[in-house]
Structures are given as structure tokens and as C-alpha cells.
Design an enzyme around this catalytic site. Structure first.
Site, PDB file in Angstrom:
ATOM      1  N   GLU A  34     -36.061 -13.889   8.920  1.00 44.44           N
ATOM      2  CA  GLU A  34     -35.635 -12.709   9.668  1.00 44.44           C
ATOM      3  C   GLU A  34     -36.791 -11.807  10.088  1.00 44.44           C
ATOM      4  OE1 GLU A  34     -32.939 -12.896  10.855  1.00 44.44           O
ATOM      5  OE2 GLU A  34     -31.772 -14.167   9.527  1.00 44.44           O
TER       6      GLU A  34
ATOM      7  N   GLU B 210     -32.772 -14.819  18.136  1.00 46.62           N
ATOM      8  CA  GLU B 210     -32.086 -16.034  17.686  1.00 46.62           C
ATOM      9  C   GLU B 210     -32.820 -17.294  18.112  1.00 46.62           C
ATOM     10  OE1 GLU B 210     -29.840 -15.536  15.533  1.00 46.62           O
ATOM     11  OE2 GLU B 210     -29.790 -13.395  15.955  1.00 46.62           O
TER      12      GLU B 210
ATOM     13  N   ALA C  33     -25.425 -11.964  15.681  1.00 45.55           N
ATOM     14  CA  ALA C  33     -25.565 -13.308  16.212  1.00 45.55           C
ATOM     15  C   ALA C  33     -25.979 -14.228  15.074  1.00 45.55           C
ATOM     16  CB  ALA C  33     -26.598 -13.349  17.337  1.00 45.55           C
TER      17      ALA C  33
END
Length: 901
Positions: free
Chosen positions: A357, A335, A299
């Protein structure tokens, strides 16, 4: 557009002198080799974009696009040159203007993806507008502005999609394509009238011109180029809204929108949760999430328009597995965390990728734990920690903060270090600081750097200010140096002696030294100790009645309680025996049971303990029934099974039977059929155990899987083969397929061709290459090259390759290397080919053969993956030598088997 050399005297950024801005009156061809990383203005902000006005016209039939850009640029020093990024674009030189100035040259340096616009006079100081027209191709490489194929009413169609992270916005429009060059974006799209056209911001108006429409979008807030997004195609959607009234939609192919309801629910609740956790509202007026048929990653967190693989966003109650449901929740939560940690506050440069991340990964588990507490999500987080530990035990790993010296190197750090190790050290820090203090400090960090960029040091500074703890000194040892320690623990009376050394899977010890948050308990979790191990050695005095040699079942000492620390522990024999008894007596937490078996396995691989002792430890888990623990036990069992084939062929069958026996009791309790009222984790455990037993060659499980498959073929709507047991059945079928008896393979291909569900296609692809028959493996690999398999799905086939097929796969890769390199240029995808084919080998000779083949062929996109794969081969070779020299292995295996009887 011309090609040639930089004008002499241009000020550029030269990495070999640590990014100092200097004048180098030499040709670009001599400089480009080292200057393609960051633009020459990056450190001075002498020239910076402020606002992009973009107009794009995708032609889906011709797979091309045209566009125009008007970029407001701030010029603060005298210069005659504008230097920005462009790649695979044709810029119309005659259209380029800066205010009223006409450039004397417009030069694209393709190798370094740099566009230089030169003028005969200095540009005026202040803000001016740079205008240009350009054209490009809607490529099929799943990066930049690309095309994705889908079926609508039996007809193949194209959609236009963007994927700009890390450095591919330059493939859509000329730009300053670095995260620190934040600007506002105002987009206009000209698209066919019947199509849905989405971007980061809501549309303000549409104008119809015959078969086309022009869609105008609101101007965005400040954001980095890699977060700009466009999607054009045919879609349905489902819609919801947050407590604050933010509209949230999930878009999918026509007819699939209902499969977006679960992700929609997770998204709405996650946005509300993050608003409170970060003490900052969601920054944009809407959030769209779109399922894309062709998508290289899982994603992408584009601001306000998040794009996903279909398997990562869509969930069908009848067709999707429990593990798929969980993965959708985690991916959506990940996300959406980026909307704050990454989009609102963005890393200053890709060296700090982990700030995006690692935090998004950690926060996603926090969100899903709140939404689905019955999933025991924080215990499942140890899957991430395990992945990070295994990769970071390689000499060819890298620090969390890694220097990036060229744009081509960026993709290679989107790995388990940035994600899993990053998330794990955040969990370690939160545990050290305390959850409330940590949350408050994060909220302060978000507010301080909103709509701006930050470095790792900026985060540490805020955390120190808020908590008063030495965060920078502690965490720098974890982010700036590669690897992690193993803590050697030895009991001497009531003193527990500790010594740290860098752990490496090849058995050596590196030079690293960490500040390690140590936690410990003795005989009970009621009394715990915490301290920082700052030097190489230290000792802890053990209090309590169970310390110092008492031989009761409560005599155990556990370090790294609940595995909050990113390190391994090697206990002396006495302490290890105590923990083994504690496991059997069910005295330990789920997390600690996981940590002990994972540490023991890795220590065995590194030849720090024997396989014999590992097998004895595994025997202590024979009555385990929890999914979170058995998922790790199963992984260890499969790792032992694979190595035993090469290490001890004469014992392989007995070791295999021992591992089967370890899992069989829990598998029989669950059976093949779902039960009313069973938990989500039990559903996942059934699938896990059946798949493992098939891979271990358990005939009864294989036969039952084949039986159920044949019934399923006669009636696909039967409940005899629900999604959660389907993969086990498919693998069972492929274990029985041969070249002369290939009906099962052909039946799976038929299922693949007839289904429209991405999850089902992935299940089939992951099974086709698992066959022991080498010819069938070769056929599956060749099938992967056909138009029937999307390029994004190649890794399913690669991940399923049987041990018997590893040599075939290697020969196939060598023969098809040029085609593979051309078809899968993305580093993550090409790395899958390298890792999946190379890492399965176990001899120094094979490592030498692989090295020889790739000599002169390596590129930055897969060089790190190749080095890591070769290191794993050599580690396996040394582990095998060690196993073969264990004098009591055979006797131990025999004793354990006899004990079970």
C-alpha cells in the site's frame, strides 16, 4: 461436515512460541484461540498448494453458490492431516478425496476459519490432488463472494462479486488463504447466458446449455489467493490498448460505460509508464476494471480484474466534480501500480502490508504527476503526509511493520500508517538516495522477486546493494518503531542547534529515536545542506550573509525542505518570526508553506505552542491564492473553529470571523461561477473555499448557496449550480433547515432518490446530517439505516454530522449498536461509526462515558479505532484547558480583526 476438536498430535503453528512447529496433543478448542492466524504449514512449506482448478456456479436469484475444487498439493513430509482455510462454507464431506484416499474426518472450526481433513494413513510424499464440493451464500457484507444490487430497466437485479483481501477467499472456496501460498488458478464459471462473466484471465471458450453458459478461463500465473477475482452481471464497456498491445477495458452498468473513458485513458497511460519505471512489462494478457455499486473499500487490485466503487472509477464531464476527476486518476494509478508492487511481487505476510500500500500510494502520485503536471500533484501529496503524521502522533498508533496475531486483526492496519506514512517514508528515502538510483534499485527488486514473496528486509537489501547506502539502518528506525520525531531548532549565532524527541499529540514525548534525513536552507533555496541526524542532538553551521541575526526579510532558515522528511519542526521564536516574514514576502515554496502551517497547528494541539501564535501565523497566509496551500490552511481553520466552540465560547464568534476573513478574499476572487480558461486547481479551490465558508457560518455565502439551490430545484439542467459548487449549496441549505422548516431537507432527499449518479448521491448524503437541528440529524441517521442507502455509503452521513448533532449521534449509536455491528461487520466500516461519533467530543467525562459503554463490547475489528478515538477526545480536552489559560488570546484576536479593518 462435523465440528469438534483437532485430532491429538496434529502439528500446528503456535504463535506464543514464535511460530515454531511443535506437536501439541491437546484439543483444538484449547489451541484455536491462539492458532487462527497462520496455517500450521506456513513456516515449513511441508504442504503447499500448487494449482487450483475451481468450478463455481452462482445462483443470483437464490443468493447462493455451489462449487468444486481440485487442488494440486505438494506434500514433502509424512502427515495424516491437511489443514486449510474455510469460512461460511458447507463442505460436502463425502466428496472429499486426496488422490484415492477417503478422509476419516472433515472438521470445520468456524471461529478460526480452519478446515481440517484427517486420514487414517500418511499421505503419499509428492504431489497429489485434493478434491471437494462445497456450497455457500452470496452474502450482503461486501466481502468474500457477495451480491451487489443494481437497477436494469426499472428492475432490481443482483450481480455476483468477489472481495478477498485480506482473508476472505476462504468464504468462496477452501484454500490456503495466506499471501505466501502462491499458486496457479484455473477457473470455470457456470452463469446465466445473458450475463457478463469476468475473472483474472481471459476466457478461452464458452459452452451454451439452454439458459446457462459455461465459461472457461486461461490458467493464471502464480498469485496469492486474495487476488483471485470474479464478477458476474450486466455490463457495458469501453476499450483501449497499451503501446504493447495489452487490451484494457472499463466495465460499468448498462448505460454508464461512457463515464469510464477518463479512467480508461489513465489506465492505458499508467500501464505504459509503469512498464518503463519498473523495467518489467505488465504481466497479464488483459486488464479489466469494473465499477461495482456496492463496494466496501475504494478499489481492489485483483490481478487483471480490478474492482472499484463507482465514484472511484466513473467520471462524467457534466455531473462529476474536479476533485472526483482527480480522485479517479489517483485511484486508478494506485491500483495499477499494485499489478507490479503487490501482485507480481507480494508481501510475505500482512506484517509487510505497507510494501503493497505504501508503494502503490507513492507511485500513484508519480504517475499522475507525469500525466497531469498542471495539477501540481506532488504538492498535493502532502495531504497524504499530513494524514499519516496526524495519526502517527497518537500513542495508539502502530509501527509501519505491525505484528498480526490473528486474521481478525488484519483489516485494522489498512489505515493511514500503512498507506500514507508508508508512502511518505518512501518519498523521504527517494529524496535521500536520489530519483535515478532509487528507480534503478526498485526495478532490480521487482525482477528479483517476481512471482514470489518478499519482506521489508528484502527490499532494503536490494536498495543497499544497488546504492551502497545504509538503507536498512536508516529505514528500520522508520518502519519498525511507532511514531516520528519533532526536531527542535534553536539558533545560536551561526550555529543551528537541533534536538529530536518523539512527537505525541497529547503533549508528552515518547522514547523513540530516529535516523533523520535533515535538509536545510538559509534565506534562499540555492544553497541547501543535507545530513543524517543519528543521535538525539547535533548542530549545523549556517553559512551565508543572511545567517546570524541579520534583520532583513531574507533572514529565514527552513528545515525539512519541501517536506520530504516525515517529521515536524519546532522553531525557536526568532526562527519562527523569520519564517512568518518569509511567508508574507512569498519567499517560500508551496510545500514549505504547507509544512509550516501544519507543524504549527499540530504543535498547538500538543500544547507546544499557543493558539495565539498559531492565529498570528495564519494571518501571514491572508494573501494566499494557491489551492494546494489553502487546502491545508482551510483544514487548520476548521479545526480551530471546532475547538473554539468548547474552549472559548465568549471568543468563538470573533475567532470564527477572523477565520472567515482569512479565506474571504480568495473566495470573492473566484466567485460562485466558473470562468473560461480557469485551471483545474482553481475549480477545486472554489469548491473548497465555499464549503469552508458555509461551515464557518458566513451568512453571505450561505444565503447565496440557498438562493442558487432554489433556482436549481426549478430547473436541474441549469448551469447555475455545477457539480463543483453543488456541495457548498447543499450544506448551505442544511444550515437553514429546522424541524418546523424542513423543505430544504425534503428537497435534498428528492434529489437523492431521483439521481442514478453515485457522486450526486454521495454529495447529498454528506450534507443531510450537517444540520444544526438535532431532530433532523437524528432523522438523517435513521435514513442511513433504510434500504435506500447502500451500506458502503454510511460513512458519508457519518462524516457530515454537525457539531450540534454530536450528542444525538452518540445516543443514536448506543441505541443501534447491535444493529450496526451486524450490518457493518467489516472493520473499516464499523470503525467509521466509532470514529465519527466519538472523536468529536472534547471532555474527559465523555471519554469515560464512551469507555464504559464499550467495556466488554470491543472486538479486534474496531478496537484500535476506539482507542484512537478516545485518545483524540482526551487530547482535545487538554488542548481546551491550555487555550483557556492563554492570557493574550482575546487581545490578539481583537488586534487581528482591527488590523483587517
Amino acid at each position: 461436515m462435523a465440528t469438534g476438536k483437532y485430532p491429538s498430535g496434529i502439528a500446528i503453528l503456535y504463535p506464543l512460541v514464535k511460530f515454531r512447529t511443535i506437536k501439541i496433543p491437546i484439543p483444538i478448542t484449547a489451541v484455536a484461540k491462539t492458532s487462527g492466524v497462520r496455517l500450521w504449514t506456513a513456516r515449513t512449506n511441508a504442504i503447499a498448494p500448487r494449482r487450483y482448478d475451481l468450478r463455481l456456479r452462482p445462483d443470483l436469484a437464490a443468493c447462493a453458490f455451489s462449487g468444486s475444487a481440485a487442488v494440486a498439493v505438494a506434500v514433502s513430509v509424512p502427515t495424516r492431516h491437511l489443514v486449510l482455510n474455510a469460512a461460511e462454507l458447507a463442505v460436502d464431506g463425502s466428496s472429499v478425496r486426496f488422490q484415492d484416499l477417503v478422509p476419516s474426518e472433515v472438521v470445520l472450526f468456524e471461529e478460526d476459519e480452519i478446515l481440517v481433513i484427517g486420514f487414517d494413513q500418511d499421505l503419499p510424499i509428492g504431489e497429489g490432488v485434493l478434491k471437494m464440493d462445497f456450497t455457500g451464500t452470496l452474502n450482503d457484507q461486501m466481502r468474500g463472494f457477495y451480491r451487489s444490487k443494481y437497477e436494469y430497466k426499472g428492475e432490481s437485479k443482483n450481480m455476483a462479486v468477489t472481495q478477498f483481501e485480506a482473508a476472505d477467499a476462504r468464504r468462496c472456496f477452501p484454500c490456503w488463504d495466506e499471501p505466501s501460498f502462491k499458486a496457479k488458478f484455473k477457473l470455470t464459471l457456470e452463469v446465466p447466458l445473458e450475463l457478463v462473466a469476468l475473472s483474472n484471465m481471459p476466457a478461452t471458450k464458452e459452452e451454451v446449455h439452454g439458459p446457462l453458459k459455461t465459461v472457461y478461463y486461461e490458467e493464471s500465473p502464480l498469485m496469492s489467493t486474495y487476488l483471485v477475482a470474479i464478477v458476474v452481471g450486466l455490463f457495458d464497456y469501453v476499450e483501449g490498448s497499451t503501446l504493447e498491445g495489452t487490451k484494457v477495458r472499463v466495465y460499468a452498468q448498462v448505460g454508464k460505460s461512457n463515464q469510464g473513458k477518463f479512467a480508461l485513458d489513465v489506465a492505458v497511460k499508467s500501464l505504459d509508464l509503469y512498464k518503463d519505471y519498473f523495467a518489467t512489462p505488465y504481466p497479464l494478457p488483459k486488464l479489466d476494471m469494473v465499477a461495482i455499486p456496492d463496494f466496501a473499500a475504494g478499489a481492489m487490485e485483483n490481478y487483471g480484474l480490478v474492482t472499484y466503487r463507482e465514484t472511484a472509477l466513473l467520471y462524467d464531464e457534466l455531473l462529476s466534480s474536479a476533485s472526483n476527476k482527480q480522485q479517479v486518476a489517483i485511484t486508478v494509478a494506485h491500483e495499477l501500480a499494485h499489478q507490479w508492487f503487490g501482485n507480481l511481487v507480494t508481501m510475505e505476510w500482512w506484517t509487510h502490508l505497507w510494501l503493497n500500500e505504501g508503494f502503490a500510494s507513492w507511485v500513484s502520485y508519480l504517475a499522475v504527476e507525469a500525466l497531469f503536471p498542471e495539477w501540481n500533484n506532488w504538492t498535493q501529496f502532502l495531504d497524504e503526509t499530513t494524514s499519516g503524521l496526524r495519526l502517527d502522533a497518537l500513542a495508539e498508533s502502530h509501527p509501519i511493520e505491525v505484528d498480526i496475531n490473528h486474521a481478525s486483526e488484519i483489516d485494522a492496519i489498512f489505515d493511514s500508517i500503512s498507506y500514507d506514512k508508508g508512502a511518505s517514508v518512501i518519498r523521504m528515502l527517494q529524496s535521500y538516495l536520489g530519483a535515478e538510483r532509487f528507480q534503478k534499485a526498485l526495478a532490480s527488486y521487482i525482477k528479483k522477486y517476481a512471482y514470489s514473496n518478499a519482506k521489508t528486509e528484502d527490499l532494503w537489501a536490494v536498495l543497499e546493494d544497488e546504492t551502497g547506502e545504509p538503507v536498512k539502518d536508516l529505514m528500520t528506525t522508520w518502519t519498525k518503531q511507532q511514531g516520528y520525531p519533532v526536531i527542535y531548532a534553536k539558533l545560536d549565532g551561526r550555529d543551528l542547534h537541533l534536538e529530536q524527541a518523539q512527537f505525541l499529540s497529547d503533549g508528552s514525548s515518547g522514547p523513540g529515536l530516529w535516523i533523520v534525513p535533515i535538509t536545510s536552507c538559509c534565506g534562499s533555496y540555492d544553497a541547501q545542506k543535507k545530513f543524517l541526524l543519528k543521535g538525539k542532538t547535533d548542530k549545523v553551521h549556517i553559512d551565508g550573509q543572511n545567517a546570524g541575526g541579520e534583520k532583513s526579510e531574507n533572514c529565514w532558515i527552513k528545515l525539512n525542505i519541501d517536506q520530504t522528511g516525515f517529521y515536524r519542526v519546532k522553531y525557536d521564536d526568532e526562527l519562527a518570526a523569520g519564517l512568518e516574514k518569509a511567508i508574507k514576502a512569498k519567499k517560500l515554496s508551496l510545500m514549505d508553506k504547507i509544512g509550516i502551517v501544519e507543524d504549527s497547528y499540530s504543535l498547538s494541539v500538543a500544547r507546544k505552542q499557543t493558539l495565539t501564535s498559531l492565529l498570528r501565523l495564519l494571518n501571514a497566509y491572508r494573501d494566499e491564492s494557491d489551492y494546494t496551500v489553502l487546502s491545508h490552511v482551510t483544514s487548520v481553520c476548521l479545526g480551530i473553529d471546532k475547538i473554539s466552540v468548547d474552549a472559548t465560547p465568549e471568543l468563538c464568534r470573533n475567532i470564527k470571523q477572523l477565520l472567515i476573513n482569512l479565506l474571504l478574499s480568495a473566495a470573492k476572487t473566484l466567485g460562485w461561477d466558473p470562468k473560461d480558461g480557469e485551471s483545474h486547481l482553481d475549480v477545486m479551490l472554489r469548491s473548497l473555499l465555499l464549503i469552508a465558508l458555509v461551515k464557518l457560518g458566513h451568512e453571505e455565502t450561505i444565503n447565496e448557496g440557498v438562493r442558487r439551490f432554489h433556482i436549481f430545484l426549478k430547473d436541474r439542467k441549469t448551469n447555475l449550480l455545477p457539480p463543483d459548487t453543488r456541495k457548498a449549496s447543499y450544506l448551505a441549505v442544511m444550515r437553514t433547515v429546522t424541524t418546523s422548516s424542513r423543505a430544504g431537507y425534503d428537497a435534498l432527499l428528492k434529489i437523492y432518490r431521483e439521481t442514478a449518479e453515485a457522486q450526486e448521491k454521495s454529495r447529498v448524503l454528506g450534507s443531510l446530517s450537517s444540520c444544526p437541528d438535532k431532530d433532523i440529524v437524528l432523522e438523517a441517521l435513521n435514513f442511513m439505516l433504510t434500504d435506500e442507502v447502500r451500506n458502503q455509503d454510511a460513512f458519508y452521513v457519518l462524516g457530515g454530522i454537525s457539531l450540534e448533532g454530536r450528542e444525538v449521534a452518540w445516543e443514536w449509536l448506543k441505541e443501534n449498536w447491535d444493529r450496526v455491528l451486524k450490518t457493518w461487520p467489516s472493520s473499516s466500516l464499523i470503525s467509521d461509526f466509532v470514529k465519527s461519533t466519538v472523536s468529536r467530543f472534547t471532555t474527559e467525562e465523555k471519554a469515560a462515558e464512551v469507555s464504559e459503554f464499550f467495556a466488554g463490547k470491543t472486538k479486534p475489528s474496531f478496537e484500535r479505532a476506539l482507542k484512537q478515538s478516545l485518545e483524540r477526545v482526551r487530547i482535545n480536552a487538554r488542548w481546551i484547558e491550555s487555550i483557556r489559560s492563554e492570557p493574550t488570546l482575546g487581545q490578539t484576536v481583537h488586534e487581528l480583526l482591527q488590523h483587517e479593518l
